[in-house]
Design a protein around this motif. Sequence first.
Motif, PDB file in Angstrom:
ATOM      1  N   GLY A 182      18.375 -26.153 -14.589  1.00 37.06           N
ATOM      2  CA  GLY A 182      17.092 -26.788 -14.310  1.00 37.06           C
ATOM      3  C   GLY A 182      15.939 -25.940 -14.780  1.00 37.06           C
ATOM      4  N   ASP A 183      14.946 -25.765 -13.930  1.00 35.44           N
ATOM      5  CA  ASP A 183      13.757 -24.996 -14.315  1.00 35.44           C
ATOM      6  C   ASP A 183      13.784 -23.558 -13.825  1.00 35.44           C
ATOM      7  N   ALA A 184      14.902 -23.152 -13.209  1.00 37.59           N
ATOM      8  CA  ALA A 184      15.070 -21.770 -12.781  1.00 37.59           C
ATOM      9  C   ALA A 184      15.770 -20.968 -13.875  1.00 37.59           C
ATOM     10  N   ALA A 185      15.542 -19.654 -13.889  1.00 40.89           N
ATOM     11  CA  ALA A 185      16.294 -18.809 -14.818  1.00 40.89           C
ATOM     12  C   ALA A 185      17.780 -18.861 -14.470  1.00 40.89           C
ATOM     13  N   GLY A 233      20.048 -18.088 -21.743  1.00 42.64           N
ATOM     14  CA  GLY A 233      18.716 -18.638 -21.619  1.00 42.64           C
ATOM     15  C   GLY A 233      18.538 -19.700 -22.701  1.00 42.64           C
ATOM     16  N   ALA A 234      17.309 -19.851 -23.166  1.00 41.01           N
ATOM     17  CA  ALA A 234      17.029 -20.875 -24.175  1.00 41.01           C
ATOM     18  C   ALA A 234      17.159 -20.303 -25.586  1.00 41.01           C
ATOM     19  N   ARG A 235      17.813 -21.050 -26.435  1.00 43.83           N
ATOM     20  CA  ARG A 235      17.854 -20.729 -27.860  1.00 43.83           C
ATOM     21  C   ARG A 235      16.765 -21.572 -28.522  1.00 43.83           C
ATOM     22  N   VAL A 236      15.724 -20.889 -28.997  1.00 44.15           N
ATOM     23  CA  VAL A 236      14.540 -21.585 -29.501  1.00 44.15           C
ATOM     24  C   VAL A 236      14.254 -21.153 -30.935  1.00 44.15           C
ATOM     25  N   VAL A 328      13.456 -17.711 -19.279  1.00 41.03           N
ATOM     26  CA  VAL A 328      12.207 -17.979 -18.576  1.00 41.03           C
ATOM     27  C   VAL A 328      12.431 -19.059 -17.531  1.00 41.03           C
ATOM     28  N   ALA A 329      11.530 -19.091 -16.566  1.00 36.54           N
ATOM     29  CA  ALA A 329      11.569 -20.097 -15.507  1.00 36.54           C
ATOM     30  C   ALA A 329      10.162 -20.622 -15.266  1.00 36.54           C
ATOM     31  N   SER A 330      10.071 -21.876 -14.877  1.00 34.65           N
ATOM     32  CA  SER A 330       8.780 -22.440 -14.470  1.00 34.65           C
ATOM     33  C   SER A 330       8.729 -22.655 -12.970  1.00 34.65           C
ATOM     34  N   TYR A 331       9.808 -22.260 -12.306  1.00 32.89           N
ATOM     35  CA  TYR A 331       9.902 -22.448 -10.858  1.00 32.89           C
ATOM     36  C   TYR A 331      10.823 -21.380 -10.290  1.00 32.89           C
ATOM     37  N   GLY A 332      10.514 -20.896  -9.084  1.00 31.67           N
ATOM     38  CA  GLY A 332      11.355 -19.901  -8.440  1.00 31.67           C
ATOM     39  C   GLY A 332      10.979 -18.493  -8.860  1.00 31.67           C
ATOM     40  N   LYS A 357       9.308 -26.206 -21.960  1.00 34.11           N
ATOM     41  CA  LYS A 357       7.963 -26.133 -22.536  1.00 34.11           C
ATOM     42  C   LYS A 357       7.507 -24.688 -22.639  1.00 34.11           C
ATOM     43  N   LEU A 358       7.742 -23.924 -21.581  1.00 32.32           N
ATOM     44  CA  LEU A 358       7.369 -22.507 -21.596  1.00 32.32           C
ATOM     45  C   LEU A 358       8.161 -21.750 -22.653  1.00 32.32           C
ATOM     46  N   ALA A 359       9.429 -22.058 -22.802  1.00 27.24           N
ATOM     47  CA  ALA A 359      10.252 -21.390 -23.811  1.00 27.24           C
ATOM     48  C   ALA A 359       9.714 -21.656 -25.211  1.00 27.24           C
ATOM     49  N   GLU A 360       9.254 -22.873 -25.469  1.00 28.08           N
ATOM     50  CA  GLU A 360       8.696 -23.183 -26.783  1.00 28.08           C
ATOM     51  C   GLU A 360       7.378 -22.454 -27.010  1.00 28.08           C
ATOM     52  N   ILE A 361       6.550 -22.350 -25.986  1.00 24.48           N
ATOM     53  CA  ILE A 361       5.295 -21.615 -26.123  1.00 24.48           C
ATOM     54  C   ILE A 361       5.579 -20.150 -26.408  1.00 24.48           C
TER      55      ILE A 361
END
Length: 394
Positions: A182-185, A233-236, A328-332, A357-361
């Motif tokens: 989800g939005d947690a790491a 994590g995210a592969r961006v 990254v996380a947007s929550y927690g 969204k944060l990962a893309e930024i």
Amino acid sequence: MSNQPSDAAKIPRQQDNYTPESIAERQAFLLKQTGVTLKHVAHSSVDPATLAGNIENPIGMAQVPIGLAGPILINGEHAAGHFYVPMATTEGTLVASYSRGMRVLSEIGGVTTTVVERYMQRAPVFHFENAREAKEFGAWFDAHLADIRTAAEATTSVGKLSHVEQYGVSRMRFLRFNYTTGDAAGQNMCGKATLAACTWIQKNYPHKSRYTLSGAIDTDKKHSHINTLHSRGARVVAEVVLPKEVMQRVMRVDTKALFAARQVSNVGGMLAGTTNNGLHAANGLAAIFIATGQDAANIAESQAGIVYVDLLDNGDLYWSITLPSVIVASYGGGTGLGSQRECLEIMDCYGDGKALKLAEICAATVLAGELSLASAVLAGDWVESHDRLGRNRP
């Protein structure tokens, strides 16, 4: 008075360790022990009651300057439009340099960002009497994956077990559980889920076995090549085509020179054995992480990157960077604390559905920094700009 502790006195603790009184008691304790008055550390606008779960034995807050970089135009799957990026740092020129790169990216229509995948891992290892038993366990594991998944996912309302990699070594079977979170790491989430899975395995596997919850190939807080290959994590991917004319006019560099410099950097990176053939991804990521309440230790994994460039027939330069482990996380975690939440809100990246969204930024910001520094080095601005903006002196 010496700032060395006068004795081995224990740090004061109270039943409720997050009251103004308990914090003041520790501040007074430090003054007595070291002679240091916490004039700045003690100053904070954060309600100490909100710190439970984020810190132990609090004495105050670290104050790091936050600068604003941007705007940067991003054409992402999750981040679309112009963004202003808060960056917490004490390194002069950093925010200015990233803003410079963002200016170019915005002028040419923005940077394209793509999240390829996003997983978090926990990697237990099961131990057996010999390699044959370890191999047979691997086959049994595959046959019972549905039940193992059910046991793991019963511990979380958010995490989902995507897939499990298996590696046989000696008489051990390494299992790398990959979760969506989800939005947690999600590190703690994955640890709890995998413990439940391992408990189920021990109870149901018909032969003797024992396990270690982490066999080290989940590589918490350290880079590893397995992360570069399989993502943590995210592969961006952030990519852009840099027009020759714009680079010459704004950055005072030729795209052919940039391309040639990248080849030199690739060779140098190979000689040094670096985990990133780019220039300084850790700079931008660390500044964003600190500003937005991310786990700063995850920079060890997140800074890894693969830069690929291609000089086009018309002289324009395709430039991309792939970040395989943006955690990254947007929550927690620390994202809900006062200043950290505000910084996330600046980018509309706080709360549910905002982690990608944060990962893309983050990836777009890294590309801006790579472009700016590479151009500064070639144009001869690198040392001069640090001397002008990066010296804290009267």
